[in-house]
Design a protein around this motif. Sequence first.
Motif, short mmCIF file in Angstrom:
data_model
loop_
_atom_site.label_atom_id
_atom_site.label_comp_id
_atom_site.label_asym_id
_atom_site.label_seq_id
_atom_site.Cartn_x
_atom_site.Cartn_y
_atom_site.Cartn_z
N LYS A 15 0.83 -1.21 0.00
CA LYS A 15 0.00 0.00 0.00
C LYS A 15 0.86 1.25 0.00
O LYS A 15 1.77 1.39 0.81
N GLY A 18 -4.45 5.55 -1.62
CA GLY A 18 -5.84 5.12 -1.78
C GLY A 18 -6.03 4.03 -2.82
O GLY A 18 -6.93 3.19 -2.68
N ASP A 21 -6.29 0.64 -1.32
CA ASP A 21 -7.56 0.39 -0.63
C ASP A 21 -8.69 0.10 -1.64
O ASP A 21 -9.56 -0.74 -1.39
N GLY A 306 -1.97 11.53 5.76
CA GLY A 306 -1.86 11.48 4.31
C GLY A 306 -0.45 11.55 3.81
O GLY A 306 0.49 11.79 4.57
N ARG A 307 -0.33 11.34 2.50
CA ARG A 307 0.97 11.52 1.86
C ARG A 307 1.32 13.00 1.94
O ARG A 307 0.46 13.86 1.72
N LYS A 312 -1.81 17.62 -1.31
CA LYS A 312 -2.59 17.57 -0.08
C LYS A 312 -2.69 18.93 0.62
O LYS A 312 -3.27 19.03 1.70
N LEU A 334 0.03 12.57 10.79
CA LEU A 334 0.73 11.34 10.40
C LEU A 334 0.92 11.40 8.90
O LEU A 334 -0.06 11.44 8.15
N ASN A 364 5.99 9.22 9.27
CA ASN A 364 6.12 7.80 8.99
C ASN A 364 4.93 7.30 8.20
O ASN A 364 3.92 7.98 8.14
N PHE A 365 5.02 6.07 7.70
CA PHE A 365 3.80 5.37 7.26
C PHE A 365 3.49 4.35 8.34
O PHE A 365 4.30 3.48 8.62
N ASP A 366 2.34 4.47 8.98
CA ASP A 366 2.04 3.60 10.11
C ASP A 366 0.54 3.27 10.11
O ASP A 366 -0.29 4.05 10.59
N TYR A 374 -7.88 7.75 13.51
CA TYR A 374 -9.27 7.87 13.06
C TYR A 374 -10.21 7.68 14.25
O TYR A 374 -11.21 8.39 14.40
N LEU A 391 -9.90 9.17 0.47
CA LEU A 391 -10.48 8.14 1.34
C LEU A 391 -10.42 8.58 2.79
O LEU A 391 -11.24 8.14 3.60
N THR A 392 -9.47 9.47 3.12
CA THR A 392 -9.32 9.82 4.53
C THR A 392 -10.61 10.40 5.09
O THR A 392 -10.99 10.09 6.22
P1 ADP Z 1 -4.11 9.21 -1.79
O1 ADP Z 1 -4.60 8.05 -2.57
O2 ADP Z 1 -4.02 10.48 -2.57
O3 ADP Z 1 -2.84 8.92 -1.06
P2 ADP Z 1 -6.50 8.85 -0.17
O4 ADP Z 1 -7.16 9.76 0.80
O5 ADP Z 1 -7.32 8.39 -1.33
O6 ADP Z 1 -5.17 9.55 -0.65
O7 ADP Z 1 -5.99 7.52 0.58
C1 ADP Z 1 -5.02 7.57 1.56
C2 ADP Z 1 -4.96 6.23 2.27
O8 ADP Z 1 -3.63 6.03 2.75
C3 ADP Z 1 -5.85 6.18 3.50
O9 ADP Z 1 -6.20 4.83 3.77
C4 ADP Z 1 -4.93 6.72 4.60
O10 ADP Z 1 -5.33 6.30 5.88
C5 ADP Z 1 -3.62 6.07 4.18
N1 ADP Z 1 -2.40 6.80 4.58
C6 ADP Z 1 -1.87 7.89 4.00
N2 ADP Z 1 -0.73 8.26 4.62
C7 ADP Z 1 -0.54 7.37 5.62
C8 ADP Z 1 0.47 7.21 6.63
N3 ADP Z 1 1.50 8.03 6.72
N4 ADP Z 1 0.34 6.18 7.50
C9 ADP Z 1 -0.72 5.33 7.41
N5 ADP Z 1 -1.70 5.43 6.49
C10 ADP Z 1 -1.61 6.44 5.61
#
Ligand code: ADP
Length: 489
Positions: A15, A18, A21, A306-307, A312, A334, A364-366, A374, A391-392
């Motif tokens: 992953k 989004g 997911d 988010g990224r 963003k 995060l 981080n990605f966590d 959430y 999706l957030t």
């Molecule tokens: P995008 O596809 O543009 O990255 P979305 O909002 O469609 O944005 O989806 C982001 C997904 O990635 C969500 O499930 C969000 O919880 C997850 N996510 C993004 N950054 C992180 C992070 N640093 N750690 C954990 N989950 C993240």
Amino acid sequence: MKITFISAEKTPIAKVGGLADVITGLSREMRRHNHHLEIILPRYSHLDTTHIDGLEIYLHELMVPWFSGLVPCQIWKGTVWGQPCYFIDPNQALNYFTRGRTYGESDDDLRFTFFSKASLEFIHQSGKTPDILHCHDWQTALVPVLLYELYQHKGFTRTRVCLTIHNFKHQGITNEQVLIGTGLNRTDYFFNTDRLLDNYNPQVLNLLKGGIVYSNFITTVSPKHAWEAKEEDQGFGLKPTLRLYHMKYGGVLNGLDYEYWNPNKDPLIPHHYTAATVEQKSKNKRYLQQKCSLSPSNQPLVAFIGRLDPQKGLDLIQYAIPRILELGAQCILLGNSHDPAINREFEQLKKGFVGNQNCHLELNFDEALAHLIYAGSDFMLVPSRFEPCGLTQLIALRYGSVPIVRSVGGLADTICDIADIRQAFHNRNGFCFEPYSAKELDETLHRAIHYYMDQPNSFLQLRQNGMRQDFSWKEPAQHYLNIYHHIKA
Ligand code: ADP
């Protein structure tokens, strides 16, 4: 119907955002409709194989034509949450998927071109006859080109392609190497504005454009963004192509995997709850505060997940953090980036909040922490410059964290401001602003935080409104099935 997804990402094994997911959520819903669905992915060395059941070699040697030779690949098979997945592994011969990360390599165009070619070669050589190939983003946008230019003549006369564009910003800009590598060759033919030639740079090929030209149907991930890309300036140069092919183009709002994102069952949060028992959220808030070294207060908690990409709204996020604290709330961020310069910028920002008991930045990605945030936050900030779906905000709604969003793309399609009197109260689920400016954001943060502080009962109802809405995959999956039926041979 026999459906094959070809994708570079999938939750929970690979992953980035989004897209991952969507692959998992949509495919799980399709299975509920009893469709035969398979997924093809690269076998990255960094795949999280703990979530793959029965992973084993399915084909020992698939020979994939590549440049002037043949690349031997192993095909692995396993199930992920009950979903059959095939993994392309050219490990012995090429190091395309052993880089330790999904994207950000200088040869990403060739890496995913190879994946597209190998996927079709696998389908062909294993005798599979899918009705629908569903491709996603630029990484697999060459699949319909390969299908119609090379593979149709090998017996794929009934297979049709749907391409979903999750983000127009990334288009797979490349050169004739992809033509030579895949055997498409004929540079004059493909360096043509009717085919793969980029609309604005006559020196380069554009894989996503090729995907639009050759697919039987193209979707993006919300109706509003479909319109923004075709009629406004959000198609990143593909507007003329979308206008030309408008008859086979549309927006389907993403859904959310309600099995995975379920605050009443989520194994990654300590206290479960539903809309009727939403007061339990405060226990998750305490847990989150403790985990992030925040004081255990009842102040509203505003989060961002988010990224860390300019998409963003990074400047607005940086502006918002101290402002949230001034307004008497707590803040958790995060996020991470592929861009070292952005990571450095946020590391610097983080230094300013060391020891601050109202602010925590986790660069981080966590996945586990994301679930906790959430569940424990009161607000989710999404101030995007553009947002194909997002999706957030949908996850936040499901977990009773009220979205504060910029009304653009999918955010506009899903979040209705508390003050929007055109909508019944039960349809209002957040706080929105439109012009991309610190002033607008400031005013909206002020409104939201004061609503929480001054009108607790109404705020509770607002949380419940979001939790009771249905943004599952049920309806969007039906839209995709209608598209598949529409294009099916
Ligand atoms: P995008 O596809 O543009 O990255 P979305 O909002 O469609 O944005 O989806 C982001 C997904 O990635 C969500 O499930 C969000 O919880 C997850 N996510 C993004 N950054 C992180 C992070 N640093 N750690 C954990 N989950 C993240």
